[in-house]
Every structure is written in structure tokens, then in C-alpha cells.
Design an enzyme around this catalytic site. Structure first.
Site, PDB file in Angstrom:
ATOM      1  N   GLU A 107       0.864  -1.310   0.016  1.00 25.20           N
ATOM      2  CA  GLU A 107       0.065  -0.003   0.166  1.00 25.20           C
ATOM      3  C   GLU A 107       0.860   1.171  -0.077  1.00 25.20           C
ATOM      4  O   GLU A 107       2.085   1.312   0.613  1.00 25.20           O
ATOM      5  CB  GLU A 107      -0.872  -0.099   1.314  1.00 25.20           C
ATOM      6  CG  GLU A 107      -2.007   0.997   1.157  1.00 25.20           C
ATOM      7  CD  GLU A 107      -2.877   0.953   2.501  1.00 25.20           C
ATOM      8  OE1 GLU A 107      -3.404  -0.322   2.701  1.00 25.20           O
ATOM      9  OE2 GLU A 107      -3.355   1.936   2.948  1.00 25.20           O
ATOM     10  N   ASP A 109       0.292   5.373   0.650  1.00 29.66           N
ATOM     11  CA  ASP A 109      -0.773   6.420   1.176  1.00 29.66           C
ATOM     12  C   ASP A 109      -0.603   7.598   1.060  1.00 29.66           C
ATOM     13  O   ASP A 109       0.689   8.157   1.487  1.00 29.66           O
ATOM     14  CB  ASP A 109      -1.202   5.838   2.618  1.00 29.66           C
ATOM     15  CG  ASP A 109      -1.790   4.373   2.760  1.00 29.66           C
ATOM     16  OD1 ASP A 109      -2.244   4.015   1.932  1.00 29.66           O
ATOM     17  OD2 ASP A 109      -1.629   3.900   3.970  1.00 29.66           O
ATOM     18  N   GLU A 111      -2.838  10.233   3.154  1.00 30.70           N
ATOM     19  CA  GLU A 111      -3.940  10.712   3.997  1.00 30.70           C
ATOM     20  C   GLU A 111      -3.913  12.372   4.490  1.00 30.70           C
ATOM     21  O   GLU A 111      -2.932  12.610   5.131  1.00 30.70           O
ATOM     22  CB  GLU A 111      -4.043   9.640   5.094  1.00 30.70           C
ATOM     23  CG  GLU A 111      -4.280   8.270   4.909  1.00 30.70           C
ATOM     24  CD  GLU A 111      -4.327   7.464   6.047  1.00 30.70           C
ATOM     25  OE1 GLU A 111      -5.246   6.758   6.105  1.00 30.70           O
ATOM     26  OE2 GLU A 111      -3.238   7.429   6.929  1.00 30.70           O
TER      27      GLU A 111
END
Length: 294
Positions: A107, A109, A111
């Protein structure tokens, strides 16, 4: 009087101008949402404008919403123009990320953690490899991400993962397999984005709760650029390996200008870096020196 955004841009131009030019990336190609993406949940909380070239995600006390890419990809360049939730956004998270589909997932990311009115957004990045994350870094941005659209991009190849904000590299995760650190290279990933309530942790560790009187919260999207090696979810290699622009030698590492930009972000805007957290990691994680995080 010049706007704060104009002053910031002028400062960046002066800071980064050099006789040593950074390797040119191909400009993202803006396409309608439906070219590359489909909604995944709470379809009525996604609104489409200008023929799908602009999309709004809405969060209320009942639900957030999200979307994902139609295809799965092994490596590429992925970009989105986003304008964040304005005003009292504490407790909300706007996410833009890549993820594979199994238990030992990979993953990558972005955010964006909301905050009380007048307090800055925090951008948290993380990289999971083989199901292991715990590589959080947090920065403040050098602009207000709620006022205008800004570009958030990932370049991912066999050599490195680079996070960009408006073409400024804010983080690098190098391929350190030779050091025993797993690297995402054989699990195709889809792209996802979502707007959701995370007031149990997002703002001041969960101390600041979502103010539902400010709902609905809205995040704005444009661009929807994908330039990747599309594969089946079970593929183990990229059929176009070595032929795409993002796979060429000049993108195997940052150049001198890009490393200066990265250092600027490190020095002025980084508020947390797992590499320097001796409470969580008494020994420096082995990849941190290669990533120039310490």
C-alpha cells in the site's frame, strides 16, 4: 498586496532555480472520472460536474464515500488534483492511495487529516510492504489545501516510490530488498480515494471530534490521471517493463534539484518521521539512511 500563494510560489522558484535541472516528468493528462474510476460505496454521496471532469465527495453523519480505479497496476505515475474539505474539518480524513488485495498487501498512502478552523491540515504518508506498515511520516503543507486545487502524485517503479505535492518530492521510499526490506514489485494495486470519519484518531490523536453541525463535508477532485502498467490482479511482472517513461534511468533516483526540494520539506515542514522515533524504533529502521530520512 501579493497573495500568500503567490509569495510561496515566488519563494519556491527562487529556492529551486538551478543550472542543474530536475528530470522532466510527463505532465498528467486530465481525463473524466469515468475513464479510469468507478464509485465503490455510498453512490449518492458522489456528485459529478462538467461532464465528469470534476467530482465532489460528501461526508455526513450517516456515511462517507469513495471510489477506485477500474484497473490494477504494477508501477506507473498516478496523479490527482484535490481541494480539501474547508472550515472545521477536524476528524475527517481524505485519502488517496494504492493498495493490493491480499492479506500481505502492499500500500502507498496519502492521508489528509482535517483540523479545526484556522489550524493547518496534516498530510500523512505511509508505505506498506508485505502487510507491514508503521512507516508514517507527517508534514504540514506550505499552502492552504482548501483554497485551490493542488496536485498529489505517486511515481512507482522498480527502484523507488516518490510522493509529490505539486511536483515537489515530499518523500522517497527506495527499493532496499538487498538490505532485507520488502518492496512493492509483484502485487498489482488499484487506486482508491475516500472521504470518511476517523475522529477516533485523525485530529490530535482523537481528542478533537467531528463537528457534525458543519456537515456535509465536501472534498473536490479533478484530473484522474493514470499512466501505469495495467495487469490482472494476479500478475507478477509488468509486460512493459523498461519501456515507459517512468521506468527510465533518470527516474531511478531523484536528481540534485529534487533532493534539495526534499530537504527543504524535511527541514521546514516535517512534524513526524518514523525514522527518528527512538521510542517506537530504538534502532533506526534499516531503509531510512538510503531514503535520506536521517
Amino acid at each position: 498586496m501579493a497573495s500568500l500563494t503567490t509569495l510561496c510560489l515566488s519563494f519556491l522558484l527562487l529556492l529551486f532555480t538551478s543550472s542543474t535541472r530536475s528530470a522532466p516528468q510527463r505532465r498528467p493528462v486530465d481525463v473524466p472520472f469515468s475513464r479510469n474510476y468507478v464509485p465503490t460505496w455510498a453512490f449518492d454521496h458522489i456528485k459529478y460536474f462538467n461532464g465528469g471532469s470534476e467530482v465532489h465527495l460528501m461526508l455526513d453523519k450517516y456515511t462517507g464515500t469513495g471510489f477506485q480505479s477500474k484497473g490494477s497496476y504494477l508501477f506507473g505515475h498516478f496523479s490527482m488534483w484535490i481541494k480539501m474539505v474547508a472550515g472545521d474539518s477536524a476528524g475527517t480524513v481524505t485519502a488517496f492511495y494504492l493498495s493490493s488485495q491480499n492479506s500481505e498487501h502492499d500500500e502507498i498512502d496519502f492521508e489528509f487529516l482535517g483540523n479545526r478552523t484556522g489550524q493547518p491540515y496534516i498530510l500523512q504518508t505511509n508505505v506498506f510492504t508485505g502487510g507491514k506498515g508503521d512507516r508514517e511520516q507527517r508534514i504540514y503543507l506550505w499552502f492552504d489545501p482548501t483554497k485551490e486545487y493542488h496536485s498529489y502524485s505517486v511515481l512507482w517503479n522498480m527502484y523507488q516510490i516518490v510522493f509529490f505535492v505539486d511536483d515537489v518530492p515530499i518523500r522517497v521510499f527506495k527499493n532496499s530488498k538487498d538490505l532485507g526490506v520488502r518492496f512493492p514489485f509483484d502485487q498489482p494495486m488499484k487506486l482508491y480515494s475516500s472521504l470518511w470519519n476517523a475522529d477516533d484518531w485523525a485530529t490530535r490523536g482523537g481528542l478533537e471530534k467531528t463537528n457534525w453541525a458543519s456537515a456535509p463535508f465536501v472534498a473536490y477532485y479533478q484530473g484522474f490521471h493514470i499512466d501505469g502498467c495495467e495487469t490482472s490482479v494476479n500478475a507478477k511482472f509488468c509486460a512493459t517493463q523498461g519501456t515507459k517513461w517512468w521506468d527510465q534511468k533518470e527516474f531511478q533516483d531523484l536528481d540534485a534539484v529534487q533532493y534539495r526540494r526534499l530537504q527543504w520539506v524535511r527541514n521546514k515542514y516535517t512534524i513526524y518521521n518514523y525514522c527518528t522515533d527512538r521510542v517506537r524504533f530504538p534502532a533506526v529502521p534499516i531503509e531510512c539512511r538510503r531514503d535520506r530520512d536521517i
